[in-house]
Structure formats: structure tokens, C-alpha cells
Design an enzyme around this catalytic site. Structure first.
Site, PDB file in Angstrom:
ATOM      1  N   LYS A 121     -28.300   9.679  11.599  1.00 43.49           N
ATOM      2  CA  LYS A 121     -26.949   9.622  11.029  1.00 43.49           C
ATOM      3  C   LYS A 121     -26.054   8.617  11.739  1.00 43.49           C
ATOM      4  O   LYS A 121     -25.135   8.080  11.136  1.00 43.49           O
ATOM      5  CB  LYS A 121     -26.292  11.001  11.060  1.00 43.49           C
ATOM      6  CG  LYS A 121     -26.842  11.971  10.033  1.00 43.49           C
ATOM      7  CD  LYS A 121     -25.874  13.113   9.808  1.00 43.49           C
ATOM      8  CE  LYS A 121     -26.395  14.073   8.768  1.00 43.49           C
ATOM      9  NZ  LYS A 121     -25.518  15.252   8.620  1.00 43.49           N
ATOM     10  N   LYS A 205     -36.756  11.097   2.537  1.00 42.49           N
ATOM     11  CA  LYS A 205     -36.264  12.401   2.107  1.00 42.49           C
ATOM     12  C   LYS A 205     -35.264  12.270   0.955  1.00 42.49           C
ATOM     13  O   LYS A 205     -34.462  11.340   0.958  1.00 42.49           O
ATOM     14  CB  LYS A 205     -35.566  13.034   3.322  1.00 42.49           C
ATOM     15  CG  LYS A 205     -35.449  14.517   3.306  1.00 42.49           C
ATOM     16  CD  LYS A 205     -34.809  15.020   4.595  1.00 42.49           C
ATOM     17  CE  LYS A 205     -33.363  14.587   4.718  1.00 42.49           C
ATOM     18  NZ  LYS A 205     -32.670  15.161   5.878  1.00 42.49           N
ATOM     19  N   LYS A 208     -28.341  13.280  -0.111  1.00 44.39           N
ATOM     20  CA  LYS A 208     -27.045  13.031  -0.742  1.00 44.39           C
ATOM     21  C   LYS A 208     -26.605  11.593  -0.529  1.00 44.39           C
ATOM     22  O   LYS A 208     -25.817  11.059  -1.286  1.00 44.39           O
ATOM     23  CB  LYS A 208     -25.981  13.935  -0.111  1.00 44.39           C
ATOM     24  CG  LYS A 208     -26.155  15.404  -0.396  1.00 44.39           C
ATOM     25  CD  LYS A 208     -25.241  16.242   0.514  1.00 44.39           C
ATOM     26  CE  LYS A 208     -25.457  17.723   0.302  1.00 44.39           C
ATOM     27  NZ  LYS A 208     -24.816  18.559   1.309  1.00 44.39           N
TER      28      LYS A 208
HETATM   29  P1  AMP Z   1     -27.229  19.830   3.890  1.00 44.39           P
HETATM   30  O1  AMP Z   1     -26.943  19.343   2.544  1.00 44.39           O
HETATM   31  O2  AMP Z   1     -27.665  18.744   4.824  1.00 44.39           O
HETATM   32  O3  AMP Z   1     -26.158  20.717   4.443  1.00 44.39           O
HETATM   33  O4  AMP Z   1     -28.519  20.728   3.736  1.00 44.39           O
HETATM   34  C1  AMP Z   1     -28.469  22.044   3.201  1.00 44.39           C
HETATM   35  C2  AMP Z   1     -29.849  22.661   3.184  1.00 44.39           C
HETATM   36  O5  AMP Z   1     -30.713  21.930   2.299  1.00 44.39           O
HETATM   37  C3  AMP Z   1     -30.560  22.674   4.548  1.00 44.39           C
HETATM   38  O6  AMP Z   1     -31.268  23.896   4.684  1.00 44.39           O
HETATM   39  C4  AMP Z   1     -31.505  21.511   4.448  1.00 44.39           C
HETATM   40  O7  AMP Z   1     -32.641  21.666   5.272  1.00 44.39           O
HETATM   41  C5  AMP Z   1     -31.903  21.558   2.980  1.00 44.39           C
HETATM   42  N1  AMP Z   1     -32.334  20.239   2.499  1.00 44.39           N
HETATM   43  C6  AMP Z   1     -31.600  19.098   2.455  1.00 44.39           C
HETATM   44  N2  AMP Z   1     -32.321  18.073   1.957  1.00 44.39           N
HETATM   45  C7  AMP Z   1     -33.564  18.584   1.675  1.00 44.39           C
HETATM   46  C8  AMP Z   1     -34.764  18.035   1.133  1.00 44.39           C
HETATM   47  N3  AMP Z   1     -34.835  16.759   0.765  1.00 44.39           N
HETATM   48  N4  AMP Z   1     -35.828  18.857   0.997  1.00 44.39           N
HETATM   49  C9  AMP Z   1     -35.758  20.175   1.357  1.00 44.39           C
HETATM   50  N5  AMP Z   1     -34.656  20.747   1.869  1.00 44.39           N
HETATM   51  C10 AMP Z   1     -33.567  19.967   2.032  1.00 44.39           C
END
Ligand code: AMP
Ligand code: TRP
Length: 349
Positions: A121, A205, A208
Site C-alpha cells: 500500500k 488479487k 478495489k
Molecule cells: P477490505 O475491503 O480490504 O476491507 O477487505 C474486506 C474483506 O474482504 C477481508 O476479509 C479481505 O481479506 C477480503 N478480501 C478482499 N479482497 C479479496 C479477494 N480478492 N479475495 C478474497 N478475499 C478478499
């Protein structure tokens, strides 16, 4: 018990997780996190919107509250029942931030230096990142331990942060001679949706922050958009194999099979058993069907909920109340263990 064996934690099973309000939710969030939360909801999980974490990178103050409501709407739209799950904004329960500070004094710089998410990041300009981005995993440890949570459903990218949480818990228990005070929480990561990759590149991955909207399926995409993104998803010319080993060298194929499996609640082996020998011309329409069937109603419910912000606010306020009732007593115990001042005689019942 010998000195080298710390006392085990004795306490209730408690499930907790959070999602940042920092942009539109996508299929990775849905499969890696949301559907796991729903599967665990009879355990009465604590599920928050991680707004304190979101501001580690710039967030427009005019939009943050609305983004927070949107994540709450996604929780409910995905199938969470506010009568079972406590859904709340992280910043509304002040104990997170206070325990976060105490943990900043427990965690070691060397531990944070190893965190790969900070490296990703912060990119090339580490010195221009916020200090909050650096100590992000320490606040995450506080989020979890302020509820003495024992199980944390997350995507695979959070594995390292959960390891740090365990390290913080163990060091706190040890330094303050409070064996078994904090549990060492278990991440719940397994399953084919734990790491959903970009539709444009099977080696990065789904996220967003990817500039291409075709790299991800957003929870708010309608049926047409979902179908179009899957049709355009990168693949290879080979038919699907009949075993997982042969998928490993084909990241895009592997990802689409994993997505199919996670959406339909099957294993990847079961998906291959059905589609082996067939090309993407046959597989993609089947994937479109299961994706639209599962995701379009979630997006629809989310849009409907967002039209009733008062209802969302009620859910968030109730959730914050319930969460505070658990977090405040834990924080009070921690303050005492650390030795902070309290009026003489306070707490003696
Ligand atoms: P965040 O949007 O970073 O707050 O992530 C929220 C949740 O979504 C966390 O548990 C992350 O590990 C999961 N997550 C985010 N991106 C992915 C992805 N590409 N594949 C699987 N899980 C994800
Ligand atoms: N770091 C998590 C993510 O980006 C969000 C998060 C913050 C979290 N605090 C948490 C997840 C505590 C689980 C438990 O996905």
C-alpha cells in the site's frame, strides 16, 4: 503447568470481522468475507465497518459516513440478520482506538517492518504514507482482542495481520503476567473464495484499487455488467483439465473455477468433474448463470436498503451499543492490568 506453557484461554467462542468503507465492494469481498459471515451468523458475530482503518489513506469526509452505511447495507443484503449479528461502525466504539494505543506500546517495530500489506500500500514512497497505515495491523489486533474474539473470518490477504494479532496477544499476556487473558484468535480462511484474483490477470488479487473496472465484479453490478465482465475475462485456449494439479499453471482458469466453486458452494474438484474437457465457450455461460443468480439479488437488496438510511442508522446504532457492552469491560480490565490511574477505591465492590 510448566513456565513455558502459557495458560490456555478459557472463554466463550466469539466471531468477529470487519470491512473497510473505502470503495465499492467486489466479488473478492463477497466470497472471501461476506458469505463466511453469513454462514457463521448463528454464533452472533461482531461485524464492523472499519472506518478507522479506512482513514489510513485519504477519505473524502463528505463521503465517509455514506460509504459506512453502504458496507452496513452490504452486510444485510448478503443475508446477515441484525438480530443475530451486531453490525456497527468501528469509530463508534471508542475502546478500539484506546486499546489500539496500548497495543502500539506492546507491538515491536520489527514485527510491523515485515508486514507485506504496508509494503504494497505504501509503494515507492513509504516516507509519505501516514503513520496510521504503518500501525494499521496493531489497530486490527485491538479490534479483535477488545472483544476477546476467538475466530476471525477473513480472506487470505489478512493472514499475516492475524499472526500479528496472536503475537500481540501473547506478548501482552506474557509482559503483564496475565496468562490466558487474551485468546490467540484463529483466522478462518479456507475455501475456494479465500483469494479471488483479477478477471484481467490471474496473478494479481481482485481489488478495489485496480484501475480497470473489468478486473472485478462489483456487488452493485447489474446482471448485464456481471455477464459482460465474465465474457471478457481473460482465459487460455485449453479445455478445462480433470485435476487440480493441471490448473495450477493456468492462473486465469484456476481463478474462474475457484469463483464458480465458491459461488455454487462446491469444491473445485466437483466443478472440474462437471466441466473437464470443455472449453471456456461452455464454461463461461454456466459461470455467468451462477454469478448472476447469486450476486444480482444482493446488489438489488443493497440498492433498496440504501434508500432507507434511517433504517441503516438504526442498525448501526444498535450494533454499536451491543458492541460497547462487550468491549468496555474488557478495556476496563486492560486499564487496570496496565496500571492506569483510577480514583482510589474505584472498582472495589
Ligand atoms: P477490505 O475491503 O480490504 O476491507 O477487505 C474486506 C474483506 O474482504 C477481508 O476479509 C479481505 O481479506 C477480503 N478480501 C478482499 N479482497 C479479496 C479477494 N480478492 N479475495 C478474497 N478475499 C478478499
Ligand atoms: N484489515 C481488514 C481488511 O482490509 C479489515 C479489518 C480491520 C479487519 N480490522 C479487522 C478484519 C479485524 C478482521 C478483523 O480486510
Amino acid at each position: 503447568m510448566t513456565e513455558s506453557t502459557p495458560a490456555p484461554y478459557v472463554g466463550p467462542t466469539r466471531v468477529l470481522s470487519g470491512i473497510q468503507p473505502s470503495g465499492a465492494l467486489h466479488l473478492g469481498n463477497y466470497l472471501g468475507a461476506l458469505i463466511k459471515f453469513v454462514a457463521l451468523q448463528d454464533q452472533r458475530p461482531y461485524l464492523f465497518v472499519a472506518d478507522l482503518h479506512a482513514i489510513t489513506v485519504w477519505q473524502d469526509p463528505a463521503k465517509l459516513a455514506e460509504q459506512t452505511r453502504e458496507i452496513a447495507a452490504a452486510y444485510v443484503a448478503a443475508g446477515l440478520d441484525p438480530a443475530k449479528a451486531s453490525i456497527f461502525p468501528q469509530s463508534a466504539v471508542r475502546a478500539h482506538a484506546e486499546l489500539g494505543w496500548i497495543f502500539n506500546c506492546v507491538a515491536r517495530l520489527g514485527w510491523l517492518d515485515r508486514m507485506t500489506q504496508f509494503k504494497e500500500k505504501s509503494g515507492k514512497h513509504k516516507e509519505r504514507s501516514s503513520v496510521g497505515l504503518y500501525t494499521y495491523p496493531v489497530l486490527q489486533a485491538a479490534d479483535i482482542l477488545v472483544y476477546k474474539a476467538t475466530h476471525v473470518p477473513v480472506g487470505e490477504d489478512q493472514k499475516q495481520h492475524l499472526e500479528l494479532t496472536r503475537d500481540v496477544a501473547a506478548k501482552f499476556n506474557h509482559d503483564f503476567a496475565q496468562p490466558g487473558f487474551f485468546p490467540l484468535p484463529e483466522p478462518l480462511i479456507q475455501g475456494p473464495g479465500a483469494r479471488v484474483m483479477s478477471l484481467r490477470d490471474g496473478t494479481s488479487k481482485m481489488s478495489k484499487s485496480d484501475p480497470s473496472d473489468y478486473s472485478r465484479i462489483n456487488l452493485t453490478d447489474d446482471a448485464d455488467a456481471i455477464a459482460q465482465k465474465i465474457r471478457k475475462a481473460k482465459t487460455d485456449p485449453e479445455p478445462l483439465p480433470d485435476n487440480l494439479e493441471a490448473l495450477k499453471a493456468r492462473p486465469e482458469a484456476d481463478n474462474l473455477v475457484g469463483i464458480f466453486a465458491a459461488l455454487s458452494g462446491e469444491t473445485k474438484e466437483a466443478v472440474l468433474a462437471r466441466f473437464s474437457g470443455q472449453g471456456f465457450g461452455a464454461f463461461k455461460p454456466a459461470l455467468v448463470e451462477v454469478a448472476v443468480e447469486t450476486l444480482a439479488p444482493v446488489g438489488e437488496r443493497m440498492r433498496r436498503l440504501m434508500q432507507d438510511p434511517a433504517e441503516i442508522d438504526r442498525i448501526l446504532a444498535d450494533g454499536a451499543q451491543q458492541a460497547s457492552e462487550v468491549a468496555e469491560p474488557v478495556l476496563a480490565e486492560v486499564r487496570k492490568i496496565v496500571g492506569f490511574w483510577a480514583p482510589r477505591g474505584a472498582g472495589l465492590a
